[in-house]
Design an enzyme around this catalytic site. Structure first.
Site, PDB file in Angstrom:
ATOM      1  N   LYS A  13      -0.909  19.444   2.417  1.00 15.79           N
ATOM      2  CA  LYS A  13      -0.642  20.025   1.084  1.00 15.79           C
ATOM      3  C   LYS A  13      -1.410  19.267  -0.009  1.00 15.79           C
ATOM      4  O   LYS A  13      -2.036  19.873  -0.866  1.00 15.79           O
ATOM      5  CB  LYS A  13       0.861  19.964   0.752  1.00 15.79           C
ATOM      6  CG  LYS A  13       1.749  20.580   1.797  1.00 15.79           C
ATOM      7  CD  LYS A  13       3.213  20.513   1.392  1.00 15.79           C
ATOM      8  CE  LYS A  13       3.773  19.115   1.222  1.00 15.79           C
ATOM      9  NZ  LYS A  13       3.919  18.331   2.461  1.00 15.79           N
ATOM     10  N   ARG A  84      12.329  21.456  -1.184  1.00 17.73           N
ATOM     11  CA  ARG A  84      12.329  20.920   0.171  1.00 17.73           C
ATOM     12  C   ARG A  84      13.588  21.296   0.932  1.00 17.73           C
ATOM     13  O   ARG A  84      13.735  20.951   2.103  1.00 17.73           O
ATOM     14  CB  ARG A  84      12.211  19.398   0.126  1.00 17.73           C
ATOM     15  CG  ARG A  84      10.771  18.914   0.210  1.00 17.73           C
ATOM     16  CD  ARG A  84      10.750  17.435  -0.075  1.00 17.73           C
ATOM     17  NE  ARG A  84       9.881  16.683   0.777  1.00 17.73           N
ATOM     18  CZ  ARG A  84       8.754  16.102   0.344  1.00 17.73           C
ATOM     19  NH1 ARG A  84       8.335  16.288  -0.867  1.00 17.73           N
ATOM     20  NH2 ARG A  84       8.048  15.366   1.151  1.00 17.73           N
ATOM     21  N   ARG A 123      -3.627   7.514   6.982  1.00 20.67           N
ATOM     22  CA  ARG A 123      -3.908   8.039   5.649  1.00 20.67           C
ATOM     23  C   ARG A 123      -4.030   6.913   4.629  1.00 20.67           C
ATOM     24  O   ARG A 123      -3.244   5.982   4.640  1.00 20.67           O
ATOM     25  CB  ARG A 123      -2.749   8.969   5.242  1.00 20.67           C
ATOM     26  CG  ARG A 123      -2.879   9.505   3.832  1.00 20.67           C
ATOM     27  CD  ARG A 123      -1.988  10.685   3.609  1.00 20.67           C
ATOM     28  NE  ARG A 123      -0.611  10.313   3.314  1.00 20.67           N
ATOM     29  CZ  ARG A 123       0.325  11.196   2.956  1.00 20.67           C
ATOM     30  NH1 ARG A 123       0.030  12.492   2.892  1.00 20.67           N
ATOM     31  NH2 ARG A 123       1.553  10.806   2.697  1.00 20.67           N
ATOM     32  N   ARG A 167      11.022  10.904   7.829  1.00 14.20           N
ATOM     33  CA  ARG A 167      10.592  11.990   6.935  1.00 14.20           C
ATOM     34  C   ARG A 167      10.403  13.293   7.724  1.00 14.20           C
ATOM     35  O   ARG A 167      10.730  14.379   7.238  1.00 14.20           O
ATOM     36  CB  ARG A 167       9.282  11.598   6.230  1.00 14.20           C
ATOM     37  CG  ARG A 167       9.501  10.541   5.150  1.00 14.20           C
ATOM     38  CD  ARG A 167       8.250   9.763   4.817  1.00 14.20           C
ATOM     39  NE  ARG A 167       7.210  10.551   4.204  1.00 14.20           N
ATOM     40  CZ  ARG A 167       5.909  10.274   4.279  1.00 14.20           C
ATOM     41  NH1 ARG A 167       5.490   9.227   4.973  1.00 14.20           N
ATOM     42  NH2 ARG A 167       5.033  11.031   3.683  1.00 14.20           N
TER      43      ARG A 167
END
Ligand code: AMP
Length: 209
Positions: A13, A84, A123, A167
């Site tokens: 995203k 969410r 990342r 998560r």
């Protein structure tokens, strides 16, 4: 145009948001970025949300609803990281309805768990502008330096194996209801987010037409 980007952490995203923002000429509202900024500033809100974020848990709905209400008052937007869960989706509808507005598209980034674990564990992010890189698949031209603004790159605290797992768990618990909600509203667009950046962007543009 008002667009929601929805998908697991690491589904891409944050990589697609700036591309789409330029394409549609609307700003991106990234709830995670807003909250991280508050934590960095050590504001009252930052202190309230820090613990949840470090654990990979969701910040309580009432707290994020306030942040959203302050930020969506725009002609158009790309919303990254909200809603969410179902309560947040319903809250967003209410907030927009009050302004006589509604969402145009809900883009669901479909991806498998191995792909997101690989992406998140490698990342790195620019401290200054938030640009995202991957140490192997999408490295910066110069190690540790952002291609866009020359800011320094770092690994997010919550991009470590234990918190990534948490998560993803949270996402799995909440995602089905949210996707069903937007499917029922006729706003659901699904893209294959396992693909490379340019391919995913092409899918989004095609499906938004
Ligand atoms: P992100 O940058 O989207 O991965 O979000 C980082 C963290 O911010 C999440 O793990 C949550 O702790 C918090 N957060 C972001 N968006 C939300 C949301 N819509 N509801 C609750 N917490 C959120």
């Amino acid at each position: 145009m008002k667009v929601i980007l929805f998908g697991a952490p690491g589904s891409g995203k944050g990589t697609q948001a700036p591309l789409l923002s330029k394409h549609l000429n609307v700003a991106t509202i990234s709830l995670g970025d807003i909250l991280r900024e508050e934590v960095k500033r050590d504001s009252e809100l930052g202190r309230e949300v820090k613990g949840y974020m470090e654990k990979g848990a969701l910040v309580p709905d009432g707290v994020v609803a306030r942040v959203i209400e302050e930020n969506v008052d725009k002609e158009g937007f790309i919303l990254d990281g909200y809603p969410r869960n179902l309560a947040q989706a319903k809250n967003l509808e209410e907030v927009l309805q009050k302004k006589g507005q509604g969402i145009d598209a809900f883009i669901y980034f479909e991806v498998d768990e191995d792909t997101v674990i690989n992406r998140l564990s490698k990342r790195i992010v620019c401290k200054k502008c938030g640009a995202l890189y991957h140490l192997v698949n999408m490295p910066p031209a110069h190690e540790g330096v952002c291609d866009v603004c020359q800011g320094s790159l770092y690994q997010r605290k919550d991009d470590n194996p234990t918190v990534i797992k948490k998560r993803l768990e949270v996402f799995m618990q909440e995602s089905r209801n949210v996707v069903d909600f937007y499917r029922d509203c006729g706003k659901l667009i699904t893209v294959d987010a396992r693909k490379e950046k340019d391919d995913v962007f092409a899918q989004i543009k095609e499906k938004l037409k």
